[in-house]
Design a protein around this motif. Structure first.
Motif, short mmCIF file in Angstrom:
data_model
loop_
_atom_site.label_atom_id
_atom_site.label_comp_id
_atom_site.label_asym_id
_atom_site.label_seq_id
_atom_site.Cartn_x
_atom_site.Cartn_y
_atom_site.Cartn_z
N LEU A 12 -68.59 -12.32 19.34
CA LEU A 12 -67.22 -11.97 19.72
C LEU A 12 -66.24 -12.26 18.59
N GLY A 13 -66.40 -13.39 17.93
CA GLY A 13 -65.44 -13.81 16.91
C GLY A 13 -65.50 -12.99 15.64
N LEU A 14 -66.69 -12.56 15.24
CA LEU A 14 -66.82 -11.81 13.99
C LEU A 14 -66.04 -10.50 14.01
N PRO A 15 -66.26 -9.61 14.99
CA PRO A 15 -65.48 -8.36 14.99
C PRO A 15 -64.00 -8.59 15.23
N LEU A 16 -63.65 -9.56 16.10
CA LEU A 16 -62.24 -9.82 16.38
C LEU A 16 -61.48 -10.24 15.12
N ASN A 17 -62.05 -11.16 14.37
CA ASN A 17 -61.37 -11.65 13.17
C ASN A 17 -61.45 -10.66 12.02
N ALA A 18 -62.56 -9.96 11.89
CA ALA A 18 -62.69 -8.96 10.83
C ALA A 18 -61.69 -7.83 11.03
N VAL A 19 -61.59 -7.34 12.27
CA VAL A 19 -60.64 -6.26 12.57
C VAL A 19 -59.21 -6.77 12.43
N SER A 20 -58.96 -7.99 12.91
CA SER A 20 -57.61 -8.55 12.80
C SER A 20 -57.18 -8.69 11.35
N LEU A 21 -58.09 -9.18 10.51
CA LEU A 21 -57.77 -9.33 9.09
C LEU A 21 -57.49 -7.98 8.46
N TRP A 22 -58.29 -6.98 8.81
CA TRP A 22 -58.09 -5.63 8.27
C TRP A 22 -56.73 -5.08 8.70
N ILE A 23 -56.36 -5.28 9.97
CA ILE A 23 -55.07 -4.79 10.46
C ILE A 23 -53.92 -5.52 9.79
N LEU A 24 -54.04 -6.84 9.65
CA LEU A 24 -52.98 -7.61 9.02
C LEU A 24 -52.75 -7.18 7.57
N LEU A 25 -53.83 -6.92 6.86
CA LEU A 25 -53.72 -6.54 5.45
C LEU A 25 -53.25 -5.10 5.29
N ARG A 26 -53.67 -4.23 6.20
CA ARG A 26 -53.38 -2.81 6.05
C ARG A 26 -52.07 -2.39 6.71
N HIS A 27 -51.78 -2.94 7.88
CA HIS A 27 -50.65 -2.45 8.67
C HIS A 27 -49.43 -3.36 8.65
N HIS A 28 -49.55 -4.57 8.13
CA HIS A 28 -48.44 -5.50 8.15
C HIS A 28 -48.20 -6.07 6.76
N SER A 29 -46.96 -6.14 6.40
CA SER A 29 -46.60 -6.52 5.04
C SER A 29 -46.92 -7.98 4.76
N LEU A 30 -47.57 -8.24 3.62
CA LEU A 30 -47.83 -9.61 3.19
C LEU A 30 -46.56 -10.26 2.65
N LYS A 31 -45.45 -9.54 2.70
CA LYS A 31 -44.17 -10.12 2.32
C LYS A 31 -43.60 -10.99 3.43
N SER A 32 -44.25 -10.96 4.59
CA SER A 32 -43.83 -11.78 5.70
C SER A 32 -44.58 -13.11 5.67
N PRO A 33 -43.89 -14.27 5.70
CA PRO A 33 -44.58 -15.56 5.71
C PRO A 33 -45.47 -15.73 6.93
N ASN A 34 -45.05 -15.16 8.05
CA ASN A 34 -45.86 -15.23 9.27
C ASN A 34 -47.21 -14.57 9.06
N THR A 35 -47.21 -13.40 8.41
CA THR A 35 -48.44 -12.68 8.14
C THR A 35 -49.32 -13.44 7.16
N VAL A 36 -48.71 -14.07 6.17
CA VAL A 36 -49.48 -14.85 5.18
C VAL A 36 -50.27 -15.95 5.88
N PHE A 37 -49.63 -16.67 6.79
CA PHE A 37 -50.32 -17.74 7.51
C PHE A 37 -51.43 -17.19 8.39
N MET A 38 -51.19 -16.04 9.00
CA MET A 38 -52.19 -15.46 9.88
C MET A 38 -53.39 -14.94 9.10
#
Length: 274
Positions: free
Chosen positions: A23-49
């Motif tokens: 369960l954890g592998l796909p959840l975190n892999a997909v989440s990391l991909w979404i965070l990097l692709r769809h959300h700006s790393l200029k946000s400190p919140n996103t950096v921590f996530m």
């Protein structure tokens, strides 16, 4: 060549760790991909996530070894491999507790002090905090690995060396760290709740207030259910395996933080929500 030692297989724990990994592998892999692709790393919140997701993935890649050991009762690998897996587990608790606390503090500043905190809530500061966290954890893990390398190999793994409570200074480090981070999260939760309920004019611009509170509730849940019990096993002598399994579950709960932190998580957002 290492001598393998047979222990009693524990298929229940093998299945539990296997389910967490599946369960954890796909959840975190997909989440990391979404965070990097769809959300700006200029946000400190996103950096921590992003760093939190990386921490969880590092833990997950160590779970197959646990599944194998508990399924077969056999540890054919070296003590160095065992110690490395153990370090990943403890490093995950430490890094996750710190990054979750960073997220709570960031949300606190965004909700309670939106204008005065702008110079603090920057991407540069977020990366500095994340980098310093990884550096400290690397130093701690390396020092422990060096210490353990000098001990005789007992040809097994995941078996506590002490049946009772430990009294060393190192045994108290993780409980103190997690307890401190939990206290910070409790304070952040109380201040944000007070602001959202009592200062409507200041919090009027906060969107999805329910999601904001769910983030804090989830943070407290992860600390009290996953982190806190297992961190006191060394100083109390409690049976460690069930609590270790429970602590590992945090890698499946953390992706919920990402979902509640962003409006339209699956869609591209150029501006961080308040």
């Amino acid at each position: 060549m290492n001598n393998a030692t047979e222990e009693e297989p524990q298929p229940v724990y093998a299945a539990l760790f296997g389910c967490i990994m599946a369960l954890g592998l796909p959840l975190n892999a997909v989440s990391l991909w979404i965070l990097l692709r769809h959300h700006s790393l200029k946000s400190p919140n996103t950096v921590f996530m992003v760093n939190l997701a990386i921490s969880d993935l590092l833990l997950i890649i160590s779970l197959p070894m646990r599944v194998y050991f508990y399924a077969t009762g056999n540890w054919p690998f070296s003590s160095t491999v065992c110690n490395s897996i153990q370090r990943l587990f403890y490093a995950n608790i430490r890094s996750s507790s710190i990054f979750i606390t960073f997220i709570s503090v960031d949300r606190l500043l965004a909700v309670v002090y939106p204008l005065r905190s702008r110079h603090l809530r920057t991407t540069t500061n977020a990366w500095k905090g994340a980098g310093f966290t990884w550096l400290i954890l690397l130093v701690i893990s390396s020092s422990v690995m060096v210490t353990l390398s000098g001990q005789p190999h007992n040809h097994t793994c995941f078996v506590p060396l002490h049946s009772g409570p430990e009294t060393s200074v190192g045994a108290y480090f993780q409980p103190v760290l997690v307890s401190t981070m939990l206290a910070v999260n409790v304070v952040c939760t109380a201040m944000v709740l007070w602001t959202l309920r009592s200062h409507l004019s200041d919090s009027a611009k906060v969107k999805n207030k329910l999601n904001v509170m769910l983030i804090f509730v989830l943070n407290l849940l992860i600390f009290t259910v996953c982190f806190l019990p297992v961190t006191f096993t060394r100083v109390t002598g409690l049976y460690r395996l069930p609590l270790t399994c429970l602590a590992t579950l945090n890698c499946c709960l953390d992706p919920l933080l990402y979902y509640f932190s962003f409006d339209a998580f699956w869609k591209k957002k150029d501006v961080e929500p308040s």
